[in-house]
Write an enzyme that holds these catalytic residues in place. Sequence first.
Site, mmCIF file in Angstrom:
data_model
loop_
_atom_site.group_PDB
_atom_site.id
_atom_site.type_symbol
_atom_site.label_atom_id
_atom_site.label_comp_id
_atom_site.label_asym_id
_atom_site.label_seq_id
_atom_site.Cartn_x
_atom_site.Cartn_y
_atom_site.Cartn_z
ATOM 1 C CE LYS A 257 54.980 32.011 25.033
ATOM 2 N NZ LYS A 257 54.174 32.165 23.819
ATOM 3 C CG ASP A 275 56.142 27.267 21.751
ATOM 4 O OD1 ASP A 275 56.334 26.026 21.866
ATOM 5 O OD2 ASP A 275 56.581 27.910 20.771
#
Length: 394
Positions: A257, A275
């Site tokens: 991420k 996320d």
Amino acid sequence: MSEHQAARSTTTGRTAKEPAPGATAARTAGSKKAAASKKATPEKAAAKRAATQTASTKSAATKKAATAKKATADKSTEKTPATKAAAEKTPATKKTTAKKTAATKTAAKKTAAKGAAGAKKATAAKQAAGTKPESQESKAERAARINDALAEVYYYAHPELDFENPFELLVATVLSAQTTDLRVNQTTPALFAKYPTPEDMAAADPEALEELIRPTGFFRSKAKSLLGLSAALRDDFGGTVPGTVEELVKLPGVGRKTAFVVLGNAFGVPGLTVDTHFGRLVRRWKLTEQTDAVKVEQEIDDLLPESEWTMFSHRTIFHGRRICHSRKPACGACPIAELCPSYGEGETDPEKAKKLLKYEMGGQPGQRLKPPADYPGRPAPPLPGRDQAAGAAR
């Protein structure tokens, strides 16, 4: 006759003719008692006759009342022609009413049965539609429509972390774990002023670094990650941030991420930022059922062109933070409600939904202290200093 015999004769004669004094008194008392008894007898008799008459009167009244009651009962049981007619009609009326009631109940049962059958069919159809897998082409079409709709709403979508270079974005992204971008943006100005380069941060005193990043939470583990990645950048990459996923994920505290945030926004390399908000929304939109971030990334990659990955991430995250909240989605104020298969999970009343909007959608400051020029909202305020906080408390 001798004197003795004469005396005896005299005594005996008195006895025969005259009563003795005591006997006379007794007879007198008995006579008085008998007289009194004779006088009382008429009075008692009169009283007795009166009592007998009263009893006779009461008995007569009782008999008369009983007779009247019996006559009334007989009269009440006597059927008049109208009563007889009504009595004759009653059985038919009862039968008719019973038939109508039975018919009504039967109709109600039939209606209920039809309604239940209809509900079962609808439920069965819904379940069948829900269990029927959607084709990849259909998902891709829906994903494209959602992306286009979000692009119109969030034309200003951008990374919500303040940064001037890849190193600052990398540090800010690591700090954003388990906190808001707003709190990170309020913390990093002082941090970057003291440690502007990887070399500076790698040489930082751990306790001093921890104190600077304390507002972001988990400051000890985050300080350890910042010291490690700064040293790795200094020692392995010449003080610069690498531009590939494979190299970035080797840095302490950096996962996929964080790597895609840096690549997409500091290097222009397309990538999906999976996320919490992104994963939650793509599942609500039924674009995936995966919960693992890597699997979510792979499935969404296949639905959209690579050129849209980075901006689709921004738009989705913007929507999740402002409207499509986790606990109370503002469905009634959602601009893409018609495209959402989960519409109705949140507040559908428009007025109530408006109160749930956040940041610029709710007329509040955004998360960045230095937002892009096209940002329609207000910049976020800086983190209050200790003196300011103390003054506000007073």
